[in-house]
Design a protein around this motif. Structure first.
Motif, PDB file in Angstrom:
ATOM      1  N   GLY A 293     -12.103  34.707  -2.744  1.00 52.69           N
ATOM      2  CA  GLY A 293     -10.650  34.684  -2.689  1.00 52.69           C
ATOM      3  C   GLY A 293     -10.080  33.371  -2.209  1.00 52.69           C
ATOM      4  O   GLY A 293      -8.857  33.250  -2.074  1.00 52.69           O
ATOM      5  N   ASP A 294     -10.949  32.391  -1.974  1.00 51.56           N
ATOM      6  CA  ASP A 294     -10.509  31.074  -1.489  1.00 51.56           C
ATOM      7  C   ASP A 294      -9.653  31.202  -0.231  1.00 51.56           C
ATOM      8  O   ASP A 294      -8.693  30.459  -0.031  1.00 51.56           O
ATOM      9  CB  ASP A 294      -9.723  30.318  -2.573  1.00 51.56           C
ATOM     10  N   ARG A 295     -10.029  32.138   0.638  1.00 49.71           N
ATOM     11  CA  ARG A 295      -9.251  32.343   1.853  1.00 49.71           C
ATOM     12  C   ARG A 295      -9.768  31.456   2.978  1.00 49.71           C
ATOM     13  O   ARG A 295     -10.984  31.305   3.166  1.00 49.71           O
ATOM     14  CB  ARG A 295      -9.287  33.816   2.266  1.00 49.71           C
ATOM     15  N   SER A 296      -8.854  30.896   3.736  1.00 41.86           N
ATOM     16  CA  SER A 296      -9.201  30.065   4.882  1.00 41.86           C
ATOM     17  C   SER A 296      -9.397  30.946   6.107  1.00 41.86           C
ATOM     18  O   SER A 296      -9.058  32.133   6.108  1.00 41.86           O
ATOM     19  CB  SER A 296      -8.087  29.058   5.159  1.00 41.86           C
ATOM     20  N   ALA A 297      -9.917  30.343   7.188  1.00 36.29           N
ATOM     21  CA  ALA A 297     -10.109  31.089   8.426  1.00 36.29           C
ATOM     22  C   ALA A 297      -8.780  31.546   9.009  1.00 36.29           C
ATOM     23  O   ALA A 297      -8.713  32.568   9.689  1.00 36.29           O
ATOM     24  CB  ALA A 297     -10.870  30.237   9.435  1.00 36.29           C
ATOM     25  N   GLU A 298      -7.704  30.797   8.734  1.00 41.65           N
ATOM     26  CA  GLU A 298      -6.387  31.198   9.222  1.00 41.65           C
ATOM     27  C   GLU A 298      -5.900  32.447   8.484  1.00 41.65           C
ATOM     28  O   GLU A 298      -5.218  33.287   9.062  1.00 41.65           O
ATOM     29  CB  GLU A 298      -5.372  30.062   9.029  1.00 41.65           C
ATOM     30  N   GLU A 299      -6.282  32.582   7.228  1.00 48.72           N
ATOM     31  CA  GLU A 299      -5.874  33.739   6.433  1.00 48.72           C
ATOM     32  C   GLU A 299      -6.779  34.939   6.646  1.00 48.72           C
ATOM     33  O   GLU A 299      -6.333  36.087   6.560  1.00 48.72           O
ATOM     34  CB  GLU A 299      -5.873  33.367   4.942  1.00 48.72           C
ATOM     35  N   ASP A 300      -8.054  34.672   6.896  1.00 45.78           N
ATOM     36  CA  ASP A 300      -9.035  35.747   6.997  1.00 45.78           C
ATOM     37  C   ASP A 300     -10.117  35.322   7.983  1.00 45.78           C
ATOM     38  O   ASP A 300     -10.870  34.384   7.721  1.00 45.78           O
ATOM     39  CB  ASP A 300      -9.650  36.010   5.621  1.00 45.78           C
ATOM     40  N   PRO A 301     -10.228  35.984   9.142  1.00 50.03           N
ATOM     41  CA  PRO A 301     -11.259  35.601  10.112  1.00 50.03           C
ATOM     42  C   PRO A 301     -12.672  35.644   9.548  1.00 50.03           C
ATOM     43  O   PRO A 301     -13.559  34.947  10.051  1.00 50.03           O
ATOM     44  CB  PRO A 301     -11.089  36.634  11.238  1.00 50.03           C
ATOM     45  N   ALA A 302     -12.899  36.453   8.492  1.00 55.65           N
ATOM     46  CA  ALA A 302     -14.236  36.565   7.913  1.00 55.65           C
ATOM     47  C   ALA A 302     -14.628  35.350   7.087  1.00 55.65           C
ATOM     48  O   ALA A 302     -15.796  35.210   6.710  1.00 55.65           O
ATOM     49  CB  ALA A 302     -14.329  37.817   7.041  1.00 55.65           C
ATOM     50  N   ALA A 303     -13.686  34.470   6.781  1.00 56.00           N
ATOM     51  CA  ALA A 303     -13.997  33.296   5.962  1.00 56.00           C
ATOM     52  C   ALA A 303     -15.024  32.423   6.661  1.00 56.00           C
ATOM     53  O   ALA A 303     -14.843  32.050   7.824  1.00 56.00           O
ATOM     54  CB  ALA A 303     -12.726  32.496   5.697  1.00 56.00           C
ATOM     55  N   PRO A 304     -16.115  32.089   5.980  1.00 53.39           N
ATOM     56  CA  PRO A 304     -17.126  31.242   6.613  1.00 53.39           C
ATOM     57  C   PRO A 304     -16.642  29.806   6.757  1.00 53.39           C
ATOM     58  O   PRO A 304     -15.647  29.415   6.135  1.00 53.39           O
ATOM     59  CB  PRO A 304     -18.314  31.330   5.651  1.00 53.39           C
ATOM     60  N   PRO A 305     -17.315  29.006   7.573  1.00 57.82           N
ATOM     61  CA  PRO A 305     -16.843  27.645   7.829  1.00 57.82           C
ATOM     62  C   PRO A 305     -16.883  26.755   6.599  1.00 57.82           C
ATOM     63  O   PRO A 305     -17.730  26.905   5.722  1.00 57.82           O
ATOM     64  CB  PRO A 305     -17.793  27.130   8.919  1.00 57.82           C
ATOM     65  N   THR A 306     -15.947  25.816   6.565  1.00 58.46           N
ATOM     66  CA  THR A 306     -15.965  24.767   5.564  1.00 58.46           C
ATOM     67  C   THR A 306     -17.107  23.819   5.869  1.00 58.46           C
ATOM     68  O   THR A 306     -17.734  23.878   6.943  1.00 58.46           O
ATOM     69  CB  THR A 306     -14.645  24.002   5.574  1.00 58.46           C
ATOM     70  N   LEU A 307     -17.365  22.898   4.957  1.00 60.80           N
ATOM     71  CA  LEU A 307     -18.430  21.922   5.176  1.00 60.80           C
ATOM     72  C   LEU A 307     -18.176  21.086   6.428  1.00 60.80           C
ATOM     73  O   LEU A 307     -19.085  20.929   7.261  1.00 60.80           O
ATOM     74  CB  LEU A 307     -18.587  21.039   3.935  1.00 60.80           C
TER      75      LEU A 307
END
Length: 337
Positions: A293-307
């Protein structure tokens, strides 16, 4: 399930490729198929031709049409396999932890013109308990004092297999700093970028293996939080928890019982249990959905870290290996970090 990504038609089924056919790769295949994706497995070791399995001849072509490529190979080849997927045209790449043996090894990936399409697996962020803790930390007065622990007995991890033959025991790919990097990831995600103060690594001990068997790190954050982390393979019974203390919050997250207990400044005690956090497939599905879903950590806590976020944690590990202060706790030279 509808396809994600601007270059895909909504009518095209979502397609994923899992690179690496070991136990974690097989779990990714299971999870992604449970979400309704069409999944190709591209194993490292040749396998007989079968439906849903591609070989080296067809692997890059499969990646070219993939909405997601999961890299679940040995640590030493993570970066190379991720580059193959990006060069082929994969829309997104999720790399299993750790990203690479050291941060510098990921430089070719960082320089890639599509590096922003890379995420690094961190399933602890997919726990409902983590989302609760994140909200409490964001609302808490600072500074906080944090104790992070992930302790276990390595021979119990894979019964029936000699632990000394596992990647965990290898000096170049294993050791607790790489293997248990999830704890360092969630701690830095919760509290902010780390400024390492002190580190001690134990390379000798009961397990008799080349990689470090235990590590203790201490760091501070921009909010003046103080963090002490203990990672080891040499403790029985196991323990995995986070404790936080601050001006208006006391909190304990037990990652083995999947419970969070927090006490507010007025002394009220609040207990929460998250039974589905015990299901690895459920947690990994949350992670995969956030990536797709291309969700960021701000949008979804489950989003894994970016590079860049994953590299920050890798640099913490690198600094700990370089510091290893056993008797004189002085700050590492930042010019070499």
């Amino acid at each position: 399930m509808a396809a994600w990504g601007a270059h895909h038609s909504q009518e095209v089924p979502v397609h994923a490729v899992v690179r690496g056919g070991g136990s974690i790769g097989a779990r990714h295949v299971e999870v992604l198929r449970s979400l309704g994706l069409s999944v190709d497995l591209w194993p490292v070791r040749p396998r007989p031709e079968a439906d849903g399995v591609v070989g080296d001849d067809g692997g890059p072509a499969a990646c070219a049409t993939a909405d997601l490529v999961v890299v679940a190979t040995d640590t030493g080849r993570h970066v190379a396999d991720a580059l193959v997927a990006l060069d082929a045209g994969a829309a997104r790449v999720l790399v299993e932890k750790p990203l690479s043996p050291a941060a510098v090894d990921a430089d070719p990936l960082s320089r890639h013109d599509r590096a922003d399409r890379v995420r690094v697996a961190a399933p602890l962020r997919g726990h409902r308990a983590y989302a609760l803790v994140l909200g409490l930390v964001r609302a808490a007065a600072r500074p906080l004092s944090a104790h992070v622990a992930c302790q276990s007995w390595l021979p119990d991890w894979r019964p029936g297999r000699d632990y000394r033959e596992s990647y965990s025991a290898r000096a170049d790919e294993g050791g607790v700093l790489r293997d248990l990097v999830h704890e360092l990831d969630y701690a830095t995600a919760l509290l902010g970028p780390p400024d390492l103060s002190w580190a001690a690594l134990d390379r000798s001990g009961p397990l008799q293996m080349p990689a470090e068997q235990a590590a203790t790190l201490a760091w501070t954050t921009p909010d003046e939080d103080r963090v002490l982390a203990r990672l080891d393979y040499v403790s029985r019974p196991g323990r995995r928890h986070l404790s936080l203390d601050g001006p208006d919050l006391r909190l304990d997250w037990d990652l083995l019982s999947h419970t969070v207990v927090h006490v507010s400044a007025d002394g009220r005690r609040h207990e929460h249990a998250f039974a589905d956090d015990a299901d690895r497939n459920v947690v990994m599905a949350r992670q995969a959905a956030a990536v797709l879903g291309d969700r960021s950590a701000e949008e979804d806590p489950a989003a894994p870290p970016t590079l860049p976020e994953a590299l920050e944690t890798m640099r913490l590990c690198d600094r700990a290996r370089g510091a290893d202060h056993r008797s004189t706790p002085t700050r590492p030279d930042r010019r070499t970090s």
